[in-house]
Design a protein around this motif. Structure first.
Motif, PDB file in Angstrom:
ATOM      1  N   GLY A  33     -56.581  38.832 -92.849  1.00 34.01           N
ATOM      2  CA  GLY A  33     -55.982  37.629 -93.415  1.00 34.01           C
ATOM      3  C   GLY A  33     -56.181  36.365 -92.620  1.00 34.01           C
ATOM      4  N   GLN A  34     -56.831  36.464 -91.447  1.00 33.23           N
ATOM      5  CA  GLN A  34     -57.014  35.275 -90.613  1.00 33.23           C
ATOM      6  C   GLN A  34     -58.281  34.520 -91.023  1.00 33.23           C
ATOM      7  N   GLU A  35     -58.159  33.229 -91.211  1.00 33.93           N
ATOM      8  CA  GLU A  35     -59.309  32.370 -91.498  1.00 33.93           C
ATOM      9  C   GLU A  35     -59.757  31.755 -90.183  1.00 33.93           C
ATOM     10  N   PRO A  36     -60.927  32.161 -89.679  1.00 38.67           N
ATOM     11  CA  PRO A  36     -61.341  31.655 -88.367  1.00 38.67           C
ATOM     12  C   PRO A  36     -61.767  30.197 -88.438  1.00 38.67           C
ATOM     13  N   ARG A  37     -61.809  29.555 -87.280  1.00 41.07           N
ATOM     14  CA  ARG A  37     -62.404  28.226 -87.176  1.00 41.07           C
ATOM     15  C   ARG A  37     -63.903  28.448 -87.126  1.00 41.07           C
ATOM     16  N   HIS A  38     -64.625  27.898 -88.087  1.00 37.98           N
ATOM     17  CA  HIS A  38     -66.061  28.152 -88.140  1.00 37.98           C
ATOM     18  C   HIS A  38     -66.863  26.890 -87.834  1.00 37.98           C
ATOM     19  N   PHE A  39     -67.890  27.066 -87.019  1.00 37.96           N
ATOM     20  CA  PHE A  39     -68.822  25.994 -86.683  1.00 37.96           C
ATOM     21  C   PHE A  39     -70.198  26.386 -87.219  1.00 37.96           C
ATOM     22  N   GLN A  53     -81.969  24.974 -83.113  1.00 34.59           N
ATOM     23  CA  GLN A  53     -80.790  25.825 -83.196  1.00 34.59           C
ATOM     24  C   GLN A  53     -81.151  27.148 -83.877  1.00 34.59           C
ATOM     25  N   TYR A  54     -80.980  28.250 -83.135  1.00 38.01           N
ATOM     26  CA  TYR A  54     -81.371  29.556 -83.657  1.00 38.01           C
ATOM     27  C   TYR A  54     -80.193  30.339 -84.218  1.00 38.01           C
ATOM     28  N   LEU A  55     -78.998  29.802 -84.077  1.00 37.55           N
ATOM     29  CA  LEU A  55     -77.816  30.432 -84.656  1.00 37.55           C
ATOM     30  C   LEU A  55     -77.336  29.600 -85.837  1.00 37.55           C
ATOM     31  N   ASP A  56     -76.939  30.284 -86.898  1.00 29.71           N
ATOM     32  CA  ASP A  56     -76.442  29.571 -88.078  1.00 29.71           C
ATOM     33  C   ASP A  56     -74.996  29.147 -87.921  1.00 29.71           C
ATOM     34  N   GLY A  57     -74.263  29.859 -87.070  1.00 33.05           N
ATOM     35  CA  GLY A  57     -72.875  29.469 -86.902  1.00 33.05           C
ATOM     36  C   GLY A  57     -72.126  30.334 -85.910  1.00 33.05           C
ATOM     37  N   PHE A  58     -70.865  29.971 -85.736  1.00 33.53           N
ATOM     38  CA  PHE A  58     -69.946  30.653 -84.826  1.00 33.53           C
ATOM     39  C   PHE A  58     -68.582  30.711 -85.505  1.00 33.53           C
ATOM     40  N   SER A  59     -67.886  31.814 -85.339  1.00 31.74           N
ATOM     41  CA  SER A  59     -66.504  31.905 -85.799  1.00 31.74           C
ATOM     42  C   SER A  59     -65.602  32.125 -84.597  1.00 31.74           C
ATOM     43  N   VAL A  60     -64.463  31.430 -84.602  1.00 36.99           N
ATOM     44  CA  VAL A  60     -63.505  31.524 -83.497  1.00 36.99           C
ATOM     45  C   VAL A  60     -62.201  32.091 -84.043  1.00 36.99           C
ATOM     46  N   HIS A  69     -61.518  34.663 -79.532  1.00 39.01           N
ATOM     47  CA  HIS A  69     -62.635  35.588 -79.672  1.00 39.01           C
ATOM     48  C   HIS A  69     -63.711  34.856 -80.479  1.00 39.01           C
ATOM     49  N   ILE A  70     -64.815  34.504 -79.829  1.00 43.63           N
ATOM     50  CA  ILE A  70     -65.892  33.750 -80.468  1.00 43.63           C
ATOM     51  C   ILE A  70     -67.048  34.689 -80.794  1.00 43.63           C
ATOM     52  N   VAL A  71     -67.550  34.599 -82.011  1.00 47.82           N
ATOM     53  CA  VAL A  71     -68.603  35.496 -82.501  1.00 47.82           C
ATOM     54  C   VAL A  71     -69.749  34.671 -83.085  1.00 47.82           C
ATOM     55  N   THR A  72     -70.984  35.045 -82.777  1.00 44.88           N
ATOM     56  CA  THR A  72     -72.147  34.337 -83.303  1.00 44.88           C
ATOM     57  C   THR A  72     -72.613  34.918 -84.635  1.00 44.88           C
ATOM     58  N   TYR A  73     -73.370  34.095 -85.359  1.00 44.20           N
ATOM     59  CA  TYR A  73     -74.054  34.524 -86.581  1.00 44.20           C
ATOM     60  C   TYR A  73     -75.503  34.048 -86.501  1.00 44.20           C
ATOM     61  N   TYR A 108     -63.147  24.749 -75.541  1.00 51.82           N
ATOM     62  CA  TYR A 108     -64.009  25.930 -75.654  1.00 51.82           C
ATOM     63  C   TYR A 108     -65.389  25.603 -76.228  1.00 51.82           C
ATOM     64  N   LEU A 109     -65.679  24.353 -76.490  1.00 56.71           N
ATOM     65  CA  LEU A 109     -66.992  23.991 -77.030  1.00 56.71           C
ATOM     66  C   LEU A 109     -68.122  24.328 -76.058  1.00 56.71           C
ATOM     67  N   TRP A 110     -67.809  24.335 -74.751  1.00 55.66           N
ATOM     68  CA  TRP A 110     -68.824  24.701 -73.768  1.00 55.66           C
ATOM     69  C   TRP A 110     -69.349  26.110 -74.015  1.00 55.66           C
ATOM     70  N   ALA A 111     -68.450  27.004 -74.449  1.00 58.14           N
ATOM     71  CA  ALA A 111     -68.848  28.397 -74.680  1.00 58.14           C
ATOM     72  C   ALA A 111     -69.776  28.505 -75.887  1.00 58.14           C
ATOM     73  N   ILE A 112     -69.536  27.682 -76.895  1.00 58.52           N
ATOM     74  CA  ILE A 112     -70.414  27.663 -78.057  1.00 58.52           C
ATOM     75  C   ILE A 112     -71.798  27.151 -77.663  1.00 58.52           C
ATOM     76  N   ASP A 113     -71.834  26.115 -76.834  1.00 59.77           N
ATOM     77  CA  ASP A 113     -73.118  25.616 -76.342  1.00 59.77           C
ATOM     78  C   ASP A 113     -73.839  26.683 -75.523  1.00 59.77           C
ATOM     79  N   LEU A 114     -73.087  27.418 -74.724  1.00 60.13           N
ATOM     80  CA  LEU A 114     -73.662  28.485 -73.907  1.00 60.13           C
ATOM     81  C   LEU A 114     -74.305  29.553 -74.784  1.00 60.13           C
TER      82      LEU A 114
END
Length: 219
Positions: A33-39, A53-60, A69-73, A108-114
């Motif tokens: 039921g949780q809607e993640p913050r998606h980038f 950019q080789y990733l389409d997105g990230f969900s937090v 908990h940050i996950v790549t796509y 936490y944006l640094w982690a997404i850049d990483l």
């Protein structure tokens, strides 16, 4: 799903993303039921359109255990690709994750850049990561300007995401956890120390949260 069934669904659902659905199916039991913050990466910035950019997105996600908990796509095959059907591995065979203490978005944006930079390295250098490998860096903090003593990364299997078999092959989740310069030096000297580091860290950090304020060493 056989090829005929795959083609039929692909024709019926033009925006079908079976790989994306497979990732979400792994996360749904953890965060019902949780809607993640998606980038999402802008279309013009994506490598397929000439960008870097080789990733389409990230969900937090916010874990019930009190961390992010940050996950790549994009490390795995996400969209309709007939040639990838039935493969052994879904593209690189994994998505990356990282766990951080609860904080505001700007912290936490640094982690997404990483994660984006690591994805770029993998795709451009054709070099993928495996559990208990480490990423050394140049001795500076993994979060530029933070002054953190964490200067490298250990790669482990995400402790809550066991992975799954998708239409395109196996999908696992590789988690990154920050390590200190001393820990990194020990691993450079003897890579077998990675398992010892993993076991010691697990004792008081079972979710392997990367806390930039950590000073305690485990090797």
């Amino acid at each position: 799903m056989n090829l005929e069934q795959f083609k039929k669904k692909a024709a019926e659902v033009y925006d079908w993303a079976p790989g994306w659905e497979a990732i979400d199916a792994c996360l749904d039991p953890l965060y019902p039921g949780q809607e993640p913050r998606h980038f999402g990466a802008p279309m013009s910035d994506r490598a397929i359109f000439g960008g870097d950019q080789y990733l389409d997105g990230f969900s937090v996600y916010q874990s019930p255990h009190g961390h992010l908990h940050i996950v790549t796509y994009g490390m795995s095959e996400l969209y309709i690709n007939e040639e990838s059907l039935g493969g052994e591995w879904s593209k690189w065979g994994y998505e990356m994750t990282i766990r951080l203490p609860l904080c505001e978005e700007k912290e936490y944006l640094w982690a997404i850049d990483l994660l984006a930079n690591l994805a770029r390295y993998t795709f451009e250098q054709q070099a993928y990561y495996e559990p208990l490998q480490f990423i050394g860096g140049d001795g500076s903090s993994i979060c530029s300007g933070s002054g953190s003593s964490l200067t490298g990364l250990l790669i482990i299997k995400d402790p809550e995401l066991p992975g799954t078999d998708t239409l395109y092959g196996r999908l696992d989740f590789m988690q990154l956890v920050g390590i200190t310069e001393d820990e990194k030096a020990a691993l450079k000297k003897d890579s077998s120390q990675a398992l010892i580091l993993f076991e010691r860290m697990k004792q008081d950090n079972p979710f392997f949260i990367t806390d930039l304020t950590r000073e305690q060493g485990y090797l």
